[in-house]
Design an enzyme around this catalytic site. Structure first.
Site, PDB file in Angstrom:
ATOM      1  N   HIS A 156       0.833  -1.213   0.000  1.00  0.00           N
ATOM      2  CA  HIS A 156       0.000   0.000   0.000  1.00  0.00           C
ATOM      3  C   HIS A 156       0.865   1.260   0.000  1.00  0.00           C
ATOM      4  O   HIS A 156       1.842   1.368   0.738  1.00  0.00           O
ATOM      5  CB  HIS A 156      -1.035   0.000   1.121  1.00  0.00           C
ATOM      6  CG  HIS A 156      -0.481   0.000   2.512  1.00  0.00           C
ATOM      7  ND1 HIS A 156      -0.117   1.162   3.158  1.00  0.00           N
ATOM      8  CD2 HIS A 156      -0.238  -1.000   3.385  1.00  0.00           C
ATOM      9  CE1 HIS A 156       0.322   0.860   4.383  1.00  0.00           C
ATOM     10  NE2 HIS A 156       0.263  -0.453   4.542  1.00  0.00           N
ATOM     11  N   ASP A 165       6.306   0.583   6.537  1.00  0.00           N
ATOM     12  CA  ASP A 165       4.835   0.423   6.411  1.00  0.00           C
ATOM     13  C   ASP A 165       4.277   1.529   5.527  1.00  0.00           C
ATOM     14  O   ASP A 165       3.907   2.589   6.023  1.00  0.00           O
ATOM     15  CB  ASP A 165       4.212   0.461   7.802  1.00  0.00           C
ATOM     16  CG  ASP A 165       2.733   0.116   7.778  1.00  0.00           C
ATOM     17  OD1 ASP A 165       2.242  -0.388   6.755  1.00  0.00           O
ATOM     18  OD2 ASP A 165       2.075   0.380   8.800  1.00  0.00           O
ATOM     19  N   GLU A 180      -4.775   1.921   2.690  1.00  0.00           N
ATOM     20  CA  GLU A 180      -4.881   0.750   3.575  1.00  0.00           C
ATOM     21  C   GLU A 180      -5.020   1.181   5.022  1.00  0.00           C
ATOM     22  O   GLU A 180      -5.754   0.568   5.794  1.00  0.00           O
ATOM     23  CB  GLU A 180      -3.638  -0.147   3.410  1.00  0.00           C
ATOM     24  CG  GLU A 180      -3.740  -1.497   4.122  1.00  0.00           C
ATOM     25  CD  GLU A 180      -3.229  -1.491   5.580  1.00  0.00           C
ATOM     26  OE1 GLU A 180      -3.455  -2.468   6.288  1.00  0.00           O
ATOM     27  OE2 GLU A 180      -2.629  -0.489   6.005  1.00  0.00           O
ATOM     28  N   GLU A 181      -4.313   2.233   5.390  1.00  0.00           N
ATOM     29  CA  GLU A 181      -4.194   2.567   6.812  1.00  0.00           C
ATOM     30  C   GLU A 181      -5.508   2.994   7.457  1.00  0.00           C
ATOM     31  O   GLU A 181      -5.796   2.626   8.596  1.00  0.00           O
ATOM     32  CB  GLU A 181      -3.141   3.674   7.017  1.00  0.00           C
ATOM     33  CG  GLU A 181      -1.706   3.237   6.719  1.00  0.00           C
ATOM     34  CD  GLU A 181      -1.174   2.171   7.668  1.00  0.00           C
ATOM     35  OE1 GLU A 181      -1.899   1.740   8.558  1.00  0.00           O
ATOM     36  OE2 GLU A 181      -0.018   1.752   7.482  1.00  0.00           O
ATOM     37  N   ASP A 198       3.304  -6.470   3.286  1.00  0.00           N
ATOM     38  CA  ASP A 198       2.934  -5.366   4.181  1.00  0.00           C
ATOM     39  C   ASP A 198       3.312  -5.713   5.613  1.00  0.00           C
ATOM     40  O   ASP A 198       2.532  -5.546   6.543  1.00  0.00           O
ATOM     41  CB  ASP A 198       1.426  -5.070   4.057  1.00  0.00           C
ATOM     42  CG  ASP A 198       1.010  -3.870   4.898  1.00  0.00           C
ATOM     43  OD1 ASP A 198       1.896  -3.057   5.263  1.00  0.00           O
ATOM     44  OD2 ASP A 198      -0.198  -3.748   5.201  1.00  0.00           O
ATOM     45  N   HIS A 221       3.986   2.854  12.511  1.00  0.00           N
ATOM     46  CA  HIS A 221       3.089   4.006  12.756  1.00  0.00           C
ATOM     47  C   HIS A 221       3.711   5.092  13.637  1.00  0.00           C
ATOM     48  O   HIS A 221       2.987   5.922  14.179  1.00  0.00           O
ATOM     49  CB  HIS A 221       1.755   3.560  13.392  1.00  0.00           C
ATOM     50  CG  HIS A 221       0.956   2.642  12.537  1.00  0.00           C
ATOM     51  ND1 HIS A 221      -0.277   2.153  12.937  1.00  0.00           N
ATOM     52  CD2 HIS A 221       1.179   2.118  11.303  1.00  0.00           C
ATOM     53  CE1 HIS A 221      -0.758   1.360  11.980  1.00  0.00           C
ATOM     54  NE2 HIS A 221       0.112   1.328  10.986  1.00  0.00           N
TER      55      HIS A 221
END
Lengths: 464, 464
Positions: free
Chosen positions: A279, A291, A325-326, A353, A423
Site C-alpha cells: 500500500h 509500512d 490501507e491505513e 505489508d 506508525h
C-alpha cells in the site's frame, strides 16, 4: 495415494523442472542483490516525499512518482484507478502533560489516533482511570468512568514470538477504545502505544467511533510506552492525577486518489491475472519506509526482476500499489469491485505489508491442494534461507479479492523489530536494510515465477 | 534401519520426552523475553565500558564487571583464568587523503588494521596500485609495485546469501595483504573495508605480517567502502594519484588478562563439561555490542535462565567469556590448554559470535550421529522460528577444544546486517534489538538443556 495425487497435480500444471527453476531463481536473487531498484525507489518515496497519508499532497506525489517509474520499466500497461479516500489531518503537534498537583506537571509524548476528533480548542483536562482493556469498562461502570479519561494500558505480550500476533491481542484498545469508553461517559481516551519497545515515540493508527453519534465522540490519543509506564506508576501513587491533552486534528470530506497499477500481459493465459502489491499510503509521523514503502518498491521490483531476467510470464502479472490501507482500505475494496465488474479472473495475489526485514517465508490463504503444491517448492527456497510456508493471513489490501479458487499469499519477514517502528516517527528509511529489502523482493519474484509457471489448482479440478 | 538406529540412540541417552522438553523450552523463552538480563548487561558493557581491545583498561573493566555479575547469580563457582595477551594501541586518529595534483586533495576515512605498524611520523605518501586481490601481485611484479601503496579493492560478493561466506571470500586481503605486498616492495597497503554497505566508516580487523622481518613491515589501513569506490574511480581517471596516510599505532609487550568463567556443577555427571561462551574483547572503534558483547551476555544469561527456570543440570555447565579472540585467540587457546592439562572432559561447546540478531538456528561441528540427534529436536524449536540445523563451523574460541567425541556448535543469527557494523565505529548498542538478543539467549539455553538432558553420543558408542 499421495504420490498419485501429486502426479495428478503435475499433469494439471505441467512438469516441475527443478533445475530450470533453480537457475531462474538464482538469476532473480542475483539480479535483486546487484541491480535491484527497490532501495533507490524507497529512498525517493521516504526522503523526497515522506509520510503519505491518504488525501495528502505527499500521497499524490507518491502516485505520480510510482506511475512514472512503472512507465519507465517498459511494462505492457500502466494506469491509475480512481478511488475516493478519507482525508484526516493531524493539525498542529499534540500537547499533553499530567499534573499531580496544581503547578506540578510532567510533559509526555502523545499523538492523536487516526480518525480522532480534536479536543476543545483550549484542550481537555480530567482525571484518569487506567484499565487493562475494553472488558474492564463494564465492571468499573459509568460511576467510575464518567467525566474521566480512560487510559488503556494493556501492553503487547512480549512472550509471543510473532509480534503480529502480539499486536492483534492489543489493538482493539486502539481501534474501539474510544467508542466503548464513550458509552460510559468518558471524556477522552489515552492508549498505550502498540510497541514492544520502551521508548518515547507515540504510535498512531486507525480507530473507529463505530455508531457513536457525532456529538458523543471523544478524542483519542496514543501515549509512548515510556510515558504509559510513568503515568501508570504516577496514578498508583496519586490516583487524583489529572491529564491534559490538546489536539486539533480534523476529518475533511473524501477526496479523489488512486491505486497505481502496472501490468505485464500474459503470453499464454492473459485472462488469468496474478497481482503483487503493497500500500502506497502511510501514516504521517515517519516516512512510511517499512509500512509500507517497502512492500510497494518490492512489488514494483518483482515485475522489473522478471523482465530483467528474461522471464516471459504466461499469465498476466500486475503490480498494484493500493491507496488508503491505513485508514479505510478504500483502495483494496475498489480494486476488487472493479475486478468483479469487469469479470476479471484473478488467480493469485501476493501482498508485502509486514516491513522490509529479512524474509522468512510466506503465509497462504488457499486450498489444501495449493498449499501442498507450495510445500513441494520449499527445497527451491532453502538456499535463500526461506523456510516458512504456512497457512495463514495474507494481506489487508488483497483480502477483498478472495474467492474459493484463488491463492492469496503474504510475505513473512522477520517480525521482531517491526512494531518498534510501526506508525511512529521512527518508521524511516535508515531503519531499512538494503539487502533485507532486496531479499524480500527476490523471494516474492520467485514465488510469482513459480505460480505463473505451474499455475493454480482450481477447486473444481480437485473435487472432480 | 534408521528407526532401529534411532531407538539405539534413545537407549543410550534416555527417553526423549517431548512434552516435558516443550514445557521447559517454553519456560526458557518466556523468561528470556520478560526477565532477561542480557540487554541490561550489554548496555553496561557497551555504554559504561565501551570498546574492549585486549590489554586495554576497558578490557580489564569488562573482566571485573562480568565476574561480579556472574558472582551475583549464585553459581557454584566463578573464577578468572589468567592469560597473556598482545597489546596493540591505535594511538591518535589516523589521517589520509589522496592527491590528484599538488594542492588538490580529498580526505578519506581510514583506520589502521589491528597489528599494523605505524607510518613514519610525518606520514607516508606514494602512488597507488589497485588490485583485485593478493593473486594479482605476482602478475604485476615488483616493477609495478615497488615504492607504491597496494590498494586491495575486491568487494565482498553481494550475491552470496550468507554474509559470513562472502566475508571469507575477501578477508585474505586484510589478513595477509601487507605481508604479501611487502614481498614486492610496496611501502604500504590500503584495504577496502569488509562490508556490504556503502558508507563512510572504515572497518578494522586483524592482520598478520607472517614471517616478514620487522624492518620490512609496512603499514596497513582499511578505507571505507565509499572511500574505496571514490579512490578507484579517481585512479582510473588519474593513474598518478598519490595517497597520504598517517597512523601511529603501536604494538606493546604482552600483558596479563583473563578469561572469565562461571560454573553450575553437574548433579549427576559433574566431570562431563559443557561450555557456552563468547569473547569479551572487541575492537576499539565501536563499543563491540554485536562483536561480541552480544555473545557474552547471551552466554551469561544461559546459566541464569537455566537456574531461573528451575532446571538442575546433570552435567557441569560453564559460561566462558574468552579474552583476545580478535587479535590472537589467546583466551581460547589458554582455555583448551588448561582443560587438557587438567584432563577435563569437555563434551559440548557452544559459541555465540555472529551478532545479536534474530537467531535462525545452529551449525554443528560433530559426528553424524550427534547431528542426527539434533535433527530430531528440530520440531521443538519450530515454535520459535528456529529452522537451521546444519553441519558447519562453530566458533573461533571453542575451536581449540575440539576432539572427535565432542559436539561443537555455533549460534547462527540472521547475518544480513552483521558486516554493516563488524569492527567499525557503528558496532554500537543501539543497533542491537532487545528481543532479537533475548531470542538468541533462549535458543542457546534450550540447546544446552537438550544436550545436558540427553547427552552426547560418543564416537565409540556408534562404532561399537
Amino acid at each position: 495415494m499421495k504420490k498419485l495425487f501429486f502426479l495428478m497435480i503435475l499433469c494439471l500444471a505441467g512438469t516441475v523442472n527443478s533445475q530450470e527453476d533453480a537457475e531462474q531463481m538464482d538469476k532473480i536473487y542475483k539480479t535483486a542483490l546487484t541491480e535491484g531498484k527497490a532501495y533507490d525507489w524507497l529512498n525517493h518515496l521516504s526522503n523526497q516525499i515522506g509520510g503519505r497519508l491518504s488525501g495528502s499532497v505527499q500521497a499524490q506525489q507518491a502516485v505520480d512518482y510510482t506511475k512514472a517509474e512503472l512507465e519507465s520499466l517498459g511494462l505492457d500497461k500502466v494506469w491509475l484507478q480512481p478511488v475516493m479516500v478519507p482525508k484526516w489531518v493531524r493539525g498542529t503537534p499534540e500537547f499533553a502533560y499530567f499534573e499531580t498537583a496544581p503547578g506540578q506537571s510532567t510533559n509526555v509524548s502523545v499523538c492523536a489516533l487516526g480518525g480522532s476528533v480534536a479536543t476543545p480548542v483550549g484542550g481537555l483536562k480530567a482525571e484518569l482511570v487506567e484499565v487493562n482493556g475494553i472488558e474492564d469498562l463494564k465492571s468499573l461502570g459509568r460511576e467510575k468512568i464518567e467525566g474521566k479519561i480512560v487510559f488503556y494500558n494493556r501492553p503487547m505480550d512480549p512472550t509471543v514470538i510473532s509480534t503480529f500476533e502480539s499486536y492483534s491481542g492489543c489493538v482493539d484498545q486502539r481501534y474501539s477504545g474510544a467508542a466503548e469508553a464513550a458509552k460510559f461517559g468518558a471524556v477522552g481516551v489515552l492508549v498505550r502505544s502498540m510497541s514492544l519497545k520502551l521508548d518515547d515515540h507515540p504510535h498512531t493508527g486507525s480507530m473507529s467511533y463505530g455508531d457513536t453519534p457525532v456529538a458523543d465522540r471523544i478524542p483519542a490519543a496514543a501515549i509512548s510506552t515510556n510515558g504509559a509506564e510513568l503515568l501508570s506508576t504516577t496514578i498508583k501513587l496519586n490516583p487524583k492525577t489529572r491529564f491534559y491533552l490538546r489536539q486539533n486534528c480534523k476529518q475533511f470530506d473524501d477526496v479523489e486518489s488512486y491505486n497505481v497499477i502496472g501490468e505485464i500481459t500474459g503470453s499464454q493465459f492473459p485472462n488469468e491475472i496474478m497481482i503483487v502489491g503493497g500500500h502506497l499510503d502511510s501514516w504521517d509521523l515517519g516516512d512510511g519506509s517499512h509500512d509500507d514503502g517497502a512492500g510497494c518498491v518490492q512489488s514494483m521490483d518483482v515485475l522489473r526482476l522478471l523482465k530483467k531476467t528474461g522471464y516471459k510470464p504466461k499469465r498476466t502479472i500486475r503490480v498494484v500499489l493500493f491507496m488508503n490501507e491505513e485508514n479505510g482500505l478504500r483502495g483494496g475494496n475498489k480494486y476488487a469491485e472493479v475486478a468483479k465488474n469487469k469479470k476479471e479472473n484473478h488467480v493469485f495475489a501476493l501482498e508485502s505489508d509486514a516491513g522490509g526485514f529479512t524474509p522468512r517465508g510466506f503465509s497462504f490463504d488457499c486450498s489444501e491442494a495449493n498449499l501442498e503444491r507450495v510445500q513441494e517448492w520449499k527445497k527451491l527456497f532453502e538456499p535463500y534461507l526461506i523456510h516458512m510456508f504456512v497457512k495463514g493471513y495474507s494481506g489487508a489490501d488483497i483480502g477483498p479479492l478472495k474467492n474459493q479458487d484463488m491463492v492469496l499469499a503474504g510475505l513473512r519477514p522477520d517480525s521482531q523489530r517491526y512494531f518498534d517502528h510501526h506508525h511512529a516517527e521512527t518508521d524511516t528509511f535508515e531503519h531499512v536494510n538494503k539487502r533485507e529489502l532486496e531479499l524480500g523482493a527476490a523471494s516474492m519474484a520467485s514465488l510469482i515465477y513459480l505460480f505463473d509457471k505451474y499455475g493454480i489448482i482450481p477447486n473444481n479440478k480437485i473435487k472432480g
